[in-house]
Design an enzyme around this catalytic site. Structure first.
Site, PDB file in Angstrom:
ATOM      1  N   HIS A 164       0.837  -1.200   0.000  1.00 29.53           N
ATOM      2  CA  HIS A 164       0.000   0.000   0.000  1.00 29.53           C
ATOM      3  C   HIS A 164       0.867   1.243   0.000  1.00 29.53           C
ATOM      4  O   HIS A 164       1.579   1.522   0.967  1.00 29.53           O
ATOM      5  CB  HIS A 164      -0.917   0.020   1.222  1.00 29.53           C
ATOM      6  CG  HIS A 164      -1.902   1.152   1.215  1.00 29.53           C
ATOM      7  ND1 HIS A 164      -2.957   1.194   0.341  1.00 29.53           N
ATOM      8  CD2 HIS A 164      -1.984   2.285   1.967  1.00 29.53           C
ATOM      9  CE1 HIS A 164      -3.669   2.303   0.566  1.00 29.53           C
ATOM     10  NE2 HIS A 164      -3.085   2.983   1.536  1.00 29.53           N
ATOM     11  N   HIS A 188       0.891   5.571  -1.297  1.00 28.00           N
ATOM     12  CA  HIS A 188       0.459   6.795  -1.970  1.00 28.00           C
ATOM     13  C   HIS A 188       1.746   7.570  -2.251  1.00 28.00           C
ATOM     14  O   HIS A 188       2.270   8.272  -1.376  1.00 28.00           O
ATOM     15  CB  HIS A 188      -0.460   7.626  -1.072  1.00 28.00           C
ATOM     16  CG  HIS A 188      -1.734   6.947  -0.670  1.00 28.00           C
ATOM     17  ND1 HIS A 188      -2.762   6.716  -1.553  1.00 28.00           N
ATOM     18  CD2 HIS A 188      -2.145   6.456   0.528  1.00 28.00           C
ATOM     19  CE1 HIS A 188      -3.766   6.115  -0.911  1.00 28.00           C
ATOM     20  NE2 HIS A 188      -3.407   5.950   0.342  1.00 28.00           N
ATOM     21  N   ARG A 229      -4.847  15.731   6.417  1.00 31.16           N
ATOM     22  CA  ARG A 229      -5.413  15.518   5.086  1.00 31.16           C
ATOM     23  C   ARG A 229      -5.509  16.813   4.297  1.00 31.16           C
ATOM     24  O   ARG A 229      -5.335  16.815   3.070  1.00 31.16           O
ATOM     25  CB  ARG A 229      -6.793  14.850   5.206  1.00 31.16           C
ATOM     26  CG  ARG A 229      -7.317  14.358   3.865  1.00 31.16           C
ATOM     27  CD  ARG A 229      -8.640  13.655   4.017  1.00 31.16           C
ATOM     28  NE  ARG A 229      -9.727  14.581   4.315  1.00 31.16           N
ATOM     29  CZ  ARG A 229     -11.015  14.308   4.100  1.00 31.16           C
ATOM     30  NH1 ARG A 229     -11.371  13.135   3.600  1.00 31.16           N
ATOM     31  NH2 ARG A 229     -11.936  15.179   4.401  1.00 31.16           N
ATOM     32  N   TYR A 278      -5.432   7.832  -7.001  1.00 26.45           N
ATOM     33  CA  TYR A 278      -6.738   8.440  -7.256  1.00 26.45           C
ATOM     34  C   TYR A 278      -6.656   9.844  -7.844  1.00 26.45           C
ATOM     35  O   TYR A 278      -7.694  10.470  -8.073  1.00 26.45           O
ATOM     36  CB  TYR A 278      -7.582   8.456  -5.972  1.00 26.45           C
ATOM     37  CG  TYR A 278      -6.889   8.999  -4.750  1.00 26.45           C
ATOM     38  CD1 TYR A 278      -6.745  10.359  -4.545  1.00 26.45           C
ATOM     39  CD2 TYR A 278      -6.383   8.131  -3.779  1.00 26.45           C
ATOM     40  CE1 TYR A 278      -6.109  10.865  -3.418  1.00 26.45           C
ATOM     41  CE2 TYR A 278      -5.751   8.618  -2.640  1.00 26.45           C
ATOM     42  CZ  TYR A 278      -5.614   9.986  -2.473  1.00 26.45           C
ATOM     43  OH  TYR A 278      -4.978  10.470  -1.360  1.00 26.45           O
ATOM     44  N   ARG A 307     -16.722   5.507   2.899  1.00 22.31           N
ATOM     45  CA  ARG A 307     -17.155   6.904   2.977  1.00 22.31           C
ATOM     46  C   ARG A 307     -16.989   7.622   1.645  1.00 22.31           C
ATOM     47  O   ARG A 307     -17.615   8.658   1.422  1.00 22.31           O
ATOM     48  CB  ARG A 307     -16.397   7.642   4.075  1.00 22.31           C
ATOM     49  CG  ARG A 307     -14.904   7.713   3.911  1.00 22.31           C
ATOM     50  CD  ARG A 307     -14.234   8.387   5.112  1.00 22.31           C
ATOM     51  NE  ARG A 307     -12.810   8.163   5.155  1.00 22.31           N
ATOM     52  CZ  ARG A 307     -11.908   8.831   4.459  1.00 22.31           C
ATOM     53  NH1 ARG A 307     -12.297   9.815   3.656  1.00 22.31           N
ATOM     54  NH2 ARG A 307     -10.623   8.557   4.561  1.00 22.31           N
ATOM     55  N   HIS A 314      -9.469   1.015   1.645  1.00 19.48           N
ATOM     56  CA  HIS A 314      -9.242   1.472   3.015  1.00 19.48           C
ATOM     57  C   HIS A 314     -10.426   1.045   3.875  1.00 19.48           C
ATOM     58  O   HIS A 314     -11.583   1.201   3.469  1.00 19.48           O
ATOM     59  CB  HIS A 314      -9.164   2.998   3.075  1.00 19.48           C
ATOM     60  CG  HIS A 314      -7.989   3.599   2.373  1.00 19.48           C
ATOM     61  ND1 HIS A 314      -8.106   4.547   1.379  1.00 19.48           N
ATOM     62  CD2 HIS A 314      -6.655   3.419   2.546  1.00 19.48           C
ATOM     63  CE1 HIS A 314      -6.913   4.914   0.969  1.00 19.48           C
ATOM     64  NE2 HIS A 314      -6.013   4.245   1.654  1.00 19.48           N
ATOM     65  N   GLU A 336     -10.151   3.023   9.061  1.00 25.62           N
ATOM     66  CA  GLU A 336      -8.915   3.675   9.485  1.00 25.62           C
ATOM     67  C   GLU A 336      -9.168   4.617  10.651  1.00 25.62           C
ATOM     68  O   GLU A 336      -8.299   4.789  11.516  1.00 25.62           O
ATOM     69  CB  GLU A 336      -8.301   4.441   8.318  1.00 25.62           C
ATOM     70  CG  GLU A 336      -7.002   5.132   8.644  1.00 25.62           C
ATOM     71  CD  GLU A 336      -6.380   5.855   7.462  1.00 25.62           C
ATOM     72  OE1 GLU A 336      -5.257   6.364   7.602  1.00 25.62           O
ATOM     73  OE2 GLU A 336      -7.021   5.902   6.392  1.00 25.62           O
ATOM     74  N   HIS A 374      -5.368  -0.963   6.561  1.00 22.88           N
ATOM     75  CA  HIS A 374      -5.405  -0.437   7.936  1.00 22.88           C
ATOM     76  C   HIS A 374      -6.234  -1.345   8.856  1.00 22.88           C
ATOM     77  O   HIS A 374      -5.681  -1.952   9.761  1.00 22.88           O
ATOM     78  CB  HIS A 374      -5.916   0.998   7.996  1.00 22.88           C
ATOM     79  CG  HIS A 374      -5.126   1.955   7.190  1.00 22.88           C
ATOM     80  ND1 HIS A 374      -3.764   2.113   7.337  1.00 22.88           N
ATOM     81  CD2 HIS A 374      -5.488   2.821   6.193  1.00 22.88           C
ATOM     82  CE1 HIS A 374      -3.323   3.009   6.486  1.00 22.88           C
ATOM     83  NE2 HIS A 374      -4.335   3.458   5.779  1.00 22.88           N
ATOM     84  N   ASP A 429       2.399   3.272   2.802  1.00 23.34           N
ATOM     85  CA  ASP A 429       1.325   4.262   2.805  1.00 23.34           C
ATOM     86  C   ASP A 429       1.818   5.657   2.444  1.00 23.34           C
ATOM     87  O   ASP A 429       2.127   5.926   1.285  1.00 23.34           O
ATOM     88  CB  ASP A 429       0.601   4.246   4.144  1.00 23.34           C
ATOM     89  CG  ASP A 429      -0.752   4.959   4.093  1.00 23.34           C
ATOM     90  OD1 ASP A 429      -1.063   5.570   3.060  1.00 23.34           O
ATOM     91  OD2 ASP A 429      -1.492   4.913   5.079  1.00 23.34           O
TER      92      ASP A 429
END
Length: 444
Positions: free
Chosen positions: A57, A59, A80, A119, A210, A233, A236, A274, A325
């Site tokens: 995993h 990003h 975030r 994404y 979500r 995910h 988390e 996670h 991650d």
């Protein structure tokens, strides 16, 4: 390509063996012979040689928040916002430079394969690039560096349950599940048209319960080809669980079960990332489904996510894999120790995972998650090898069987992917990538 690699020690399926000669042909392991002496034409590896390490995993662009976002207060949600500010700067040119830098660093650290959870599909505002430019940038970087890539193209449709995408998220979206799948299928054709790439494959992800409404989860479960690796995910943050219960009357795991995602393909298990905040019933459900759980201890600690029930999940039947991650740390050996450390801190007991289990989390479980036939030093498997120095200032005196508990990425001295020894210059690639991002634009 035909070659032989002689290893001072090697981690075989039965455990550590000495004097192991590994024959390589056409990118795969042709033979494994322990108890041998080196020959003049062998490539020699000192220390302990492991099967290739899989990063389940990643990003990649989060790497450029390293050293800029760790000193402040707050939580996942405040972090975030800084991540979104960085995402807003990305374009195909600098994304390629970022990917090349991060993949170079991963290879130097011992990762031979990576699952890139991607994404950032479109231009700011949501207008598509004409030729899957962002995805092609990632593939080009993997091709150049030599890392094995599973591109986990991600369905990301909403800013929260029953909430639209925010302005910062519009470049992630495809309207609905059908729109995402149409773009995914087009991307698959574009990658095929680009030529046969034995080290690059297209996987898929749904971001989270979500970010993908339940009807779209059901659509993906019903229509994505069954042999495609699929990641999500899961739980988390407690806020995700609370919102899910309010909307659906169940946990995120319950939504996955009800949507058909857990049952999608017995031969290609779902990977949940996670899995930090689970109920006891969630653990039983995920274990019974045989999921792979990609845990990311360095990120989960940095973002104050919490410590997930790794031992309980493994005991219930799940396979544990590891990922980097946000890439604040790129060191698979530290991720393995972080997995065990979290369990020790939560339980008050040592030895929660054996060294064999930690090695499987680094190798075979990650490969299963990403859809590659590797992660084990045995004939027929991919010839991906990672050799770790047993005589560094960190490892000198270590029992070879416990090297994974004393070494760091700095001790990795040789990496082979598909039978080819890979050499990278991460520092130069990172400097070039940093120069492509406006300085301080995404600071706290």
């Amino acid at each position: 390509m035909t070659a032989t690699v002689w290893c001072e020690h090697a981690w075989l399926p039965a455990g550590i063996a000495d004097g192991v000669r590994i024959g390589v042909d056409a990118g795969r392991i042709a033979s494994v012979r322990p108890g041998t002496e080196p020959r003049p034409d062998d490539e020699r590896r000192h220390g302990v040689t492991f099967a290739g390490i899989a990063n389940a995993h990643s990003h990649l662009f989060h790497r450029f928040l390293r050293g800029r976002t760790h000193g402040g207060r707050g939580d996942f949600w405040t972090w975030r916002e800084q991540m979104y500010a960085l995402a807003g700067q990305l374009d195909p040119d600098n994304y390629y430079l970022l990917a090349r830098a991060v993949f170079s660093e991963m290879l130097a650290a011992g990762y031979t394969s990576v699952g890139e959870f991607h994404y950032v599909h479109h231009r700011p505002g949501g207008r598509p690039y004409p030729h899957h430019d962002m995805e092609m940038a990632i593939a080009a970087a993997a091709r150049e560096t030599g890392i094995r890539l599973t591109l986990l193209d991600t369905c990301y449709l909403s800013g929260g349950i029953d909430a639209p995408l925010s302005a910062e998220q519009t470049r992630f979206g495809d309207g609905d599940g059908a729109g995402w799948l149409a773009r995914w299928e087009s991307l698959r054709e574009a990658l095929r048209d680009a030529g046969d790439e034995p080290n690059i494959r297209l996987g898929a992800a749904v971001h989270s319960v979500r970010a993908v409404p339940r009807p779209d989860l059901e659509f993906v479960a019903a229509h994505l080809p069954a042999d495609v690796p699929l990641h999500i995910h899961l739980s988390e943050q407690p806020a995700e669980n609370d919102g899910c219960r309010r909307a659906y009357g169940t946990t995120p795991t319950g939504v996955l079960e009800g949507s058909g995602l857990l049952q999608r393909a017995a031969d290609r298990p779902l990977t949940v990332v996670h899995a930090t905040h689970l109920t006891d019933a969630d653990v039983v459900t995920l274990g019974a489904a045989g999921v792979v759980v990609a845990m990311c201890p360095s990120t989960e600690a940095d973002l104050a996510d919490g410590v997930g029930p790794a031992r309980a999940l493994a005991d219930a039947g799940a396979r544990i894999a590891l990922g980097s991650d946000q890439n604040a740390v790129i060191d698979p050996l530290l991720e393995a120790r972080g997995l065990e450390a979290g369990e020790r801190l939560a339980s008050g007991e040592r030895g929660r995972f054996s060294v064999s289990e930690l090695t499987a989390a680094l190798t075979s479980s990650g490969h299963a998650s990403l859809g590659w036939d590797g992660g084990s030093l045995e004939p027929g498997k991919l010839a991906d090898l990672v050799s770790v120095d047993a005589a560094s200032v960190r490892t000198l005196g270590s029992d070879p069987e416990q090297l994974a508990l004393s070494a760091t990425a700095d001790d990795v001295h040789a990496v082979m992917v598909g039978g080819r020894t890979v050499r990278t210059d991460p520092a130069a690639a990172i400097r070039a990538a940093l120069d492509s991002i406006r300085p301080n634009a995404y600071n706290a």
